[in-house]
Design an enzyme around this catalytic site. Structure first.
Site, PDB file in Angstrom:
ATOM      1  CG  HIS A  36       2.875   0.215  -1.419  1.00 39.29           C
ATOM      2  ND1 HIS A  36       2.355  -0.924  -1.960  1.00 39.29           N
ATOM      3  CD2 HIS A  36       2.472   0.022  -0.141  1.00 39.29           C
ATOM      4  CE1 HIS A  36       1.397  -1.565  -1.294  1.00 39.29           C
ATOM      5  NE2 HIS A  36       1.703  -0.963  -0.262  1.00 39.29           N
ATOM      6  CG  HIS A  37       9.234   3.158  -2.372  1.00 39.31           C
ATOM      7  ND1 HIS A  37       9.015   3.085  -1.071  1.00 39.31           N
ATOM      8  CD2 HIS A  37      10.820   2.924  -2.425  1.00 39.31           C
ATOM      9  CE1 HIS A  37       9.914   2.767  -0.281  1.00 39.31           C
ATOM     10  NE2 HIS A  37      11.139   2.444  -1.020  1.00 39.31           N
ATOM     11  CB  ALA A  38      10.727   1.325  -7.983  1.00 36.77           C
TER      12      ALA A  38
END
Ligand code: TYD
Length: 137
Positions: A48-50
């Site tokens: 759930h991230h970049a």
């Protein structure tokens, strides 16, 4: 979106398999950090991230899992279940890891040291970020 999966060449013989990975040869960047996930509970979705800068190669060296890649325009789900396959995850790419088998060990080669400032953990912020920093394809 182009999915870049590396197939590493094992040094196999009648004793079994061995895979060696070298930076700039098998892994397309300087390896500054290695980490791995195991004992992942059923139903868990990680990631759930970049990242603004960091690039990664993901290898599920035991068991299996799935990786959802999202460049802000398109999403793709890539199964990882072979110890000789590496998935390249570029910077500016939203990722989620899910469907871990009980025995899954997900190994990650990273181009940068751990730096919380490199994370984009809010999806709307990610969409804004890639407007200014589009991915290659
Ligand atoms: P987290 O970012 O939640 O993992 P993911 O989003 O990939 O599922 O990381 C879990 C914890 O581990 C968090 O407290 C930060 C810490 N951590 C490190 O200290 N170093 C690292 O290299 C990584 C990847 C995480």
């Amino acid at each position: 979106m182009r999915v870049i999966k590396y197939v590493f060449q094992p040094h196999g013989d009648d004793r079994g398999q061995l895979i060696a990975l070298e930076e700039f040869k098998d892994i397309p960047f300087k390896i500054k950090r290695v980490y791995y996930m195991y004992d992942t509970a059923e139903g868990v979705v990680r990631g759930h991230h970049a990242h603004k800068k960091l690039e990664q190669i993901l290898v599920c060296i035991h068991g299996g899992c799935k990786i959802r890649l999202d460049n802000g325009k398109e999403k793709k789900v890539v199964p990882l279940e072979k110890p000789y396959e590496g998935l390249y995850v570029a910077n500016n790419m939203w990722r989620e890891m899910f469907d871990f088998s009980e025995d899954a060990v997900l190994l990650v080669f990273a181009s940068e040291l751990y730096d919380e400032n490199d994370y984009i953990r809010d999806y709307d912020e990610f969409i804004e970020f890639i407007k200014e920093h589009p991915n290659a394809d």
